[in-house]
Design an enzyme around this catalytic site. Structure first.
Site, short mmCIF file in Angstrom:
data_model
loop_
_atom_site.label_atom_id
_atom_site.label_comp_id
_atom_site.label_asym_id
_atom_site.label_seq_id
_atom_site.Cartn_x
_atom_site.Cartn_y
_atom_site.Cartn_z
N ASP A 1 3.98 -5.96 11.46
CA ASP A 1 3.05 -4.96 10.90
C ASP A 1 3.56 -3.55 11.26
O ASP A 1 2.78 -2.67 11.61
CB ASP A 1 1.61 -5.18 11.39
CG ASP A 1 0.61 -4.33 10.61
OD1 ASP A 1 0.99 -3.71 9.59
OD2 ASP A 1 -0.57 -4.28 11.03
N ASN B 1 0.81 -1.23 0.00
CA ASN B 1 0.00 0.00 0.00
C ASN B 1 0.84 1.28 0.00
O ASN B 1 0.67 2.16 0.83
CB ASN B 1 -1.00 0.00 1.17
CG ASN B 1 -0.32 -0.07 2.52
OD1 ASN B 1 0.86 -0.41 2.62
ND2 ASN B 1 -1.05 0.25 3.57
ZN ZN Z 1 -3.58 -5.06 7.75
#
Ligand code: ZN
Length: 443
Positions: free
Chosen positions: A311, A100
């Site tokens: 993450d 992203n």
């Molecule tokens: Zn995610």
């Protein structure tokens, strides 16, 4: 130029891939693991550099299946240079960067850009994850074959779910032609819209809109059903609820090809961290409850959850220093991962070998061996890349985001004492990070 061999001596060497747990020496030669065995018996000739690792753990470099390096497009939050420096400080030698970015990783040009930047400025190995759909719009699949050829190691629209089940089915069918996993961010956005934290009493107390566990579990159940239908490889990003652990466990029991990861923050922090409108504890999926943490740890031990992934989601101060409902989701996690995870070991909730396995061998297994993933990743087997993490499990330190290499200072752990510190990180035989107290001597 010929590199000098590197000897890491006297540490406790742990390599879950070969069941090794011994005090001894590890020799890295020409960028590869050359030998490991009892102290003083390494087959050495001539000059070598020595790291004295007595009292420390020596293990394969950590492999992070999920981080956001933000480049191209969001260089104010992070760059490949700063993100990989943060990775090196955290003991990570391989990181998979999420798609992203802006533009997103949906063409070979963006993959080439990331490869070029990593070669110039990267401290550790970067493996790109490409989008599932063009522009992450959930409408049209990317050219998976082409992107796999250029070096994508998985596909993901992380940050959002692929809401159209037919498109998700096709994504799984196509990705299975290349045997690459589709990594899913499980969230039914109809249930989480406007939500800022876990749905429950803390959200009620703070007057914030909640995101229920069911939003994650509904989408997970759909994706598991589609994985069963297609026989494709599914990987679950940032598992955060007890119900999700149960669903993955059942799916594995049925023989569905699924793997799963959990983050350090979902294993160690609860929704109570949000009290005081702490925007640095705002993350998606949200921090849950003690009961969820217990289930996630149990899932790790039982092999339901295969890997721990950070993450790592760096943001600017402006993104976070605002009203809670408007603040960005995400925690800057690469530099605190090991220290916070070792809390679980110090509290006897998880054993050290399992923890190391979930950071090394098991995430590497999910990546497989298709290039650009090198043979022997996540292991200390002879001939494997010379990727090593050296850490001191008992040294304490205080988290100071100002000292982070990452541009993202957004951590709910600021000011907290952690016990366990990365002392040196080695990628392909090169020392990419060393603690100021570590001395490297010629033999
Ligand atoms: Zn995610």
């Amino acid at each position: 130029m010929k590199e000098i061999p590197l000897l890491i001596s006297g540490g406790r060497i742990i390599d879950p891939s070969q069941g090794a747990d011994m005090v001894g020496d590890l020799l890295v030669l020409e960028g590869k693991i050359a030998w490991l065995g009892p102290g003083g018996s390494a087959p050495l000739q001539g000059d070598c550099a020595v790291i004295s690792a007595s009292g420390m753990i020596v293990c394969p470099g950590f492999v992070d299946l999920h981080c956001h390096l933000r480049e191209p497009g969001f260089e104010q939050k992070e760059t490949i240079a700063t993100g990989t420096q943060a990775a090196a400080r955290g003991g990570f030698t391989t990181v998979c960067c999420m798609a992203n970015t802006n533009p997103p990783i949906d063409t070979e040009a963006v993959i080439e850009y990331i490869k070029g930047k990593t070669k110039e400025e990267g401290k550790v190995r970067v493996l790109p994850i490409a989008c599932v759909t063009k522009g992450q719009r959930g409408e049209e699949l990317v050219e998976m074959g082409k992107l796999a050829k250029y070096g994508a190691v998985a596909f993901s629209d992380d940050g959002r779910a692929v809401t159209n089940s037919r498109i998700m089915r096709h994504a799984l069918e196509y990705s299975s032609l290349f045997r690459l996993p589709v990594i899913v961010h499980c969230e039914d956005i109809a249930l989480t819209e406007g939500g800022a934290m876990n749905e429950g009493w803390v959200a009620t107390k703070l007057g914030l809109k909640g995101m229920p566990a069911a939003a994650e579990e509904i989408m997970l159940a759909r994706d598991l059903a589609l994985a069963q239908l297609t026989g494709a490889r599914l990987h679950i990003a940032h598992t955060s609820t007890a119900g999700a652990v149960e669903l993955i466990c059942q799916a594995k029991g049925k023989g569905i090809s699924v793997s799963a990861e959990v983050t350090p923050h979902h294993l160690t922090l609860t929704e109570q961290r949000v009290l005081g409108y702490e925007t640095d504890a705002k993350v998606n999926p949200p921090l849950r409850t003690e009961k969820d943490i217990t289930a996630l740890i149990h899932g790790l031990k039982e092999g339901v959850i295969n890997a721990i992934a950070t993450d790592h989601s760096p943001h600017t101060i402006v993104d976070k220093r605002c009203e809670f409902a408007r603040a960005a989701f995400g925690i800057s996690g690469l530099e605190t991962a090991l220290g916070s995870l070792l809390t679980l070991v110090h509290q006897d909730k998880l054993d050290l070998i399992t923890l190391i396995s979930k950071l090394t061998t098991e995430p590497a297994q999910i990546l497989g061996t298709r290039p650009p993933v090198p043979y022997g990743l996540g292991t200390l087997q002879t001939g494997a890349p010379g990727d090593v993490a050296v850490f001191a499990p008992q040294i304490d330190w205080v988290v100071d985001p100002k000292a982070f290499a990452s541009k993202g200072k957004n951590t709910p752990l600021k000011g907290q004492q952690l016990v366990g510190k990365v002392m040196a990180t080695i990628v392909e035989g090169k020392i990419v990070y060393q603690d100021e107290t570590i001395e490297i001597k010629p033999a």
